[in-house]
Design a protein around this motif. Structure first.
Motif, short mmCIF file in Angstrom:
data_model
loop_
_atom_site.label_atom_id
_atom_site.label_comp_id
_atom_site.label_asym_id
_atom_site.label_seq_id
_atom_site.Cartn_x
_atom_site.Cartn_y
_atom_site.Cartn_z
N UNK C 32 0.83 -1.20 0.00
CA UNK C 32 0.00 0.00 0.00
C UNK C 32 0.86 1.25 0.00
N UNK C 33 1.93 1.19 0.78
CA UNK C 33 2.80 2.37 0.87
C UNK C 33 3.51 2.61 -0.45
N UNK C 34 3.95 1.51 -1.08
CA UNK C 34 4.62 1.67 -2.37
C UNK C 34 3.66 2.29 -3.38
N UNK C 35 2.44 1.78 -3.39
CA UNK C 35 1.43 2.28 -4.31
C UNK C 35 1.20 3.77 -4.08
N UNK C 36 1.08 4.15 -2.81
CA UNK C 36 0.80 5.55 -2.48
C UNK C 36 1.99 6.43 -2.85
N UNK C 37 3.21 5.91 -2.65
CA UNK C 37 4.36 6.77 -3.02
C UNK C 37 4.48 6.88 -4.53
N UNK C 38 4.03 5.85 -5.25
CA UNK C 38 3.96 5.94 -6.69
C UNK C 38 3.01 7.06 -7.11
N UNK C 39 1.87 7.12 -6.43
CA UNK C 39 0.91 8.17 -6.73
C UNK C 39 1.51 9.53 -6.41
N UNK C 40 2.24 9.61 -5.30
CA UNK C 40 2.87 10.87 -4.92
C UNK C 40 3.85 11.32 -6.00
N UNK C 41 4.60 10.36 -6.53
CA UNK C 41 5.55 10.66 -7.60
C UNK C 41 4.82 11.17 -8.84
N UNK C 42 3.68 10.53 -9.15
CA UNK C 42 2.89 10.96 -10.30
C UNK C 42 2.37 12.38 -10.08
N UNK C 43 2.02 12.70 -8.84
CA UNK C 43 1.53 14.05 -8.55
C UNK C 43 2.66 15.06 -8.74
N UNK C 44 3.88 14.69 -8.31
CA UNK C 44 5.03 15.57 -8.55
C UNK C 44 5.21 15.79 -10.05
N UNK C 45 5.07 14.70 -10.82
CA UNK C 45 5.18 14.83 -12.28
C UNK C 45 4.11 15.76 -12.83
N UNK C 46 2.90 15.63 -12.33
CA UNK C 46 1.82 16.49 -12.80
C UNK C 46 2.12 17.94 -12.48
N UNK C 47 2.67 18.17 -11.28
CA UNK C 47 2.99 19.55 -10.89
C UNK C 47 4.07 20.13 -11.81
N UNK C 48 5.09 19.31 -12.13
CA UNK C 48 6.14 19.77 -13.05
C UNK C 48 5.52 20.15 -14.39
N UNK C 49 4.59 19.30 -14.85
CA UNK C 49 3.96 19.50 -16.15
C UNK C 49 3.18 20.81 -16.17
N UNK C 50 2.43 21.05 -15.09
CA UNK C 50 1.60 22.26 -15.05
C UNK C 50 2.49 23.49 -14.97
N UNK C 51 3.56 23.40 -14.21
CA UNK C 51 4.49 24.52 -14.12
C UNK C 51 5.04 24.86 -15.49
N UNK C 52 5.43 23.80 -16.24
CA UNK C 52 5.98 24.05 -17.58
C UNK C 52 4.95 24.67 -18.49
N UNK C 53 3.71 24.17 -18.40
CA UNK C 53 2.67 24.67 -19.30
C UNK C 53 2.32 26.12 -19.00
N UNK C 54 2.25 26.44 -17.72
CA UNK C 54 1.84 27.81 -17.36
C UNK C 54 2.95 28.79 -17.68
N UNK C 55 4.19 28.42 -17.35
CA UNK C 55 5.29 29.35 -17.57
C UNK C 55 5.97 29.19 -18.92
#
Lengths: 181, 138, 92
Positions: C32-55
């Motif tokens: 469960x923890x691995x799965x959740x940290x995978x999701x956390x990593x995906x959220x970091x990726x999403x944040x990077x993506x949005x930062x790039x798109x906005x700026x």
């Protein structure tokens, strides 16, 4: 180690893919960069030898494009369905592990079917029996036998689509015969 | 960026804005699923799958915002990498979860793998099959 | 408009990251923890993506690819490890 020589034609999809990745990562599609990428691709394919993927020898682009669009639509629909389930049902959701026997016995098609099945939200490949090419799929919100039959039908439809795109001729004619009867 | 504001630009902006918000919502869907679903397998459905759509939408929005053609191949490669890796890691985690009995049998309406596993376990211990028998043959 | 999008997505992603972190802390099992940290990593990726798109820059694109690949390698490794360790007492 018996190394079967792979023909260039068999290796070509891998090489093309490697060159595309190389050029995309450099963000530079000039001829010089492509040539250098091709050189590295050949080198990598020679040095890090992998068992060749046995392709069916045909690829139907006309079928692949609608399949891709259909896949995308399904992913969108199923993503929202999972979101709805998470919010509405939550802890009470019922699921099932369903055995899906596939038609094809080629590794490539079984893998591709498993990948597509796993990418569509709501179904997950738990186990693969390679000898009988059976996928054991865990489906979310599968409450009764009808839902399980529907899931089985969906996976087999996915496989049929993939056979139409890149299955061998024998598999394709077997599929057509099955659908006719 | 460019001074003149023609309607095409605002349409692109609006589409990418919608895509970004929906893409972020997909991450939220994953988190809600993680918190609300009862066992590992159902959590996996929520955790990995909406990310495929989420990343697709975000990369699409990024491509729309950049307005240059040469970013598209990179974005496509990034997405294809995700398409290739997500099912594999989901399968590995799911299989490990199934074998270590991380699921609640009362929440399954059918389990057609159980009998097969029992039979295999009775026959040859719990062997480490990874298609191991087949790769040895090569 | 982009500022509004940035605010909305920031709030949504923060909530999502919070949920994932709760699952990491609470998760009854390692998987469960691995799965959740995978999701956390995906959220970091999403944040990077949005930062790039906005700026409108592409500085983090390679980081995005690397993050998703690291998440993949990490979860596969842990899944393998868990499967190996738990099976032995049951098989014998």
């Amino acid at each position: 180690m018996s190394r079967k020589r792979i023909s260039l034609r068999q290796e070509l999809p891998l090489l093309v893919w490697l060159v595309i990745v190389w050029a995309a990562l450099w963000q530079n599609f000039s001829p010089g960069n492509l040539l250098f990428g091709a050189l590295i691709a050949v080198l990598v394919a020679r040095l890090f030898y992998l068992p060749p993927v046995e392709l069916g020898g045909r690829f139907n682009l006309l079928r692949a494009v609608p399949f891709g669009l259909h896949f995308l639509a399904k992913v969108v629909a199923a993503s929202f369905q999972v979101l709805f389930l998470a919010v509405a049902k939550g802890p009470k959701v019922i699921s099932a592990v369903v055995a899906v026997p596939l038609r094809s016995h080629s590794d490539l098609l079984v893998t591709a079917t498993g990948h597509v099945t796993a990418l569509i939200p709501g179904s997950l490949v738990v186990e693969v029996d390679r000898s009988t090419s059976t996928l054991y799929v865990h489906g979310i919100n599968v409450r009764n036998a009808e839902d399980a039959a529907q899931l089985r039908k969906d996976v087999r439809n996915t496989e049929a689509g993939l056979i139409r795109i890149m299955g061998t001729k024998a598999e394709l004619s077997a599929l057509n015969q099955e659908l006719d009867s | 960026m460019d001074p003149e504001t023609f309607s095409g630009d605002t349409v692109i902006d609006a589409v990418s804005a919608v895509f970004m918000v929906v893409g972020a919502l997909m991450s939220l869907a994953a988190a809600v699923g993680l918190l609300r679903f009862p066992d590992l397998m159902t959590r996996m459905h929520a955790a990995t799958k909406p990310q495929v759509l989420g990343l697709f939408l975000l990369l699409f929005a990024l491509g729309l915002q950049m307005r240059t053609w040469w970013v598209w191949p990179v974005l496509v490669v990034a997405w294809i990498f995700q398409l290739l890796t997500v099912p594999v890691s989901a399968h590995m985690v799911g299989r490990a979860g199934y074998r270590t009995k991380h699921l609640h049998p009362e929440l399954l309406s059918a389990d057609e793998l159980e009998a097969v596993v029992q039979q295999a376990a009775g026959k040859s211990g719990f062997s480490d099959d990874d298609g191991g028998a087949t790769t040895d043959g090569r | 408009m982009m500022q509004l999008v940035l605010t909305v997505t920031a709030v949504v992603l923060s909530l999502a990251a919070g949920g994932a972190i709760i699952r990491i802390a609470r998760g009854p099992s390692l998987l469960d923890r691995v799965l959740a940290s995978d999701v956390l990593l995906a959220i970091v990726g999403a944040a990077l993506c949005i930062d790039m798109a906005v700026n409108r820059h592409l500085n983090n694109l390679m980081l995005l690819v690397a993050v998703s690949l690291i998440g993949f390698v990490g979860s596969v490794t842990v899944a393998r490890f868990v499967a190996d360790r738990r099976e032995k007492p049951r098989g014998s």
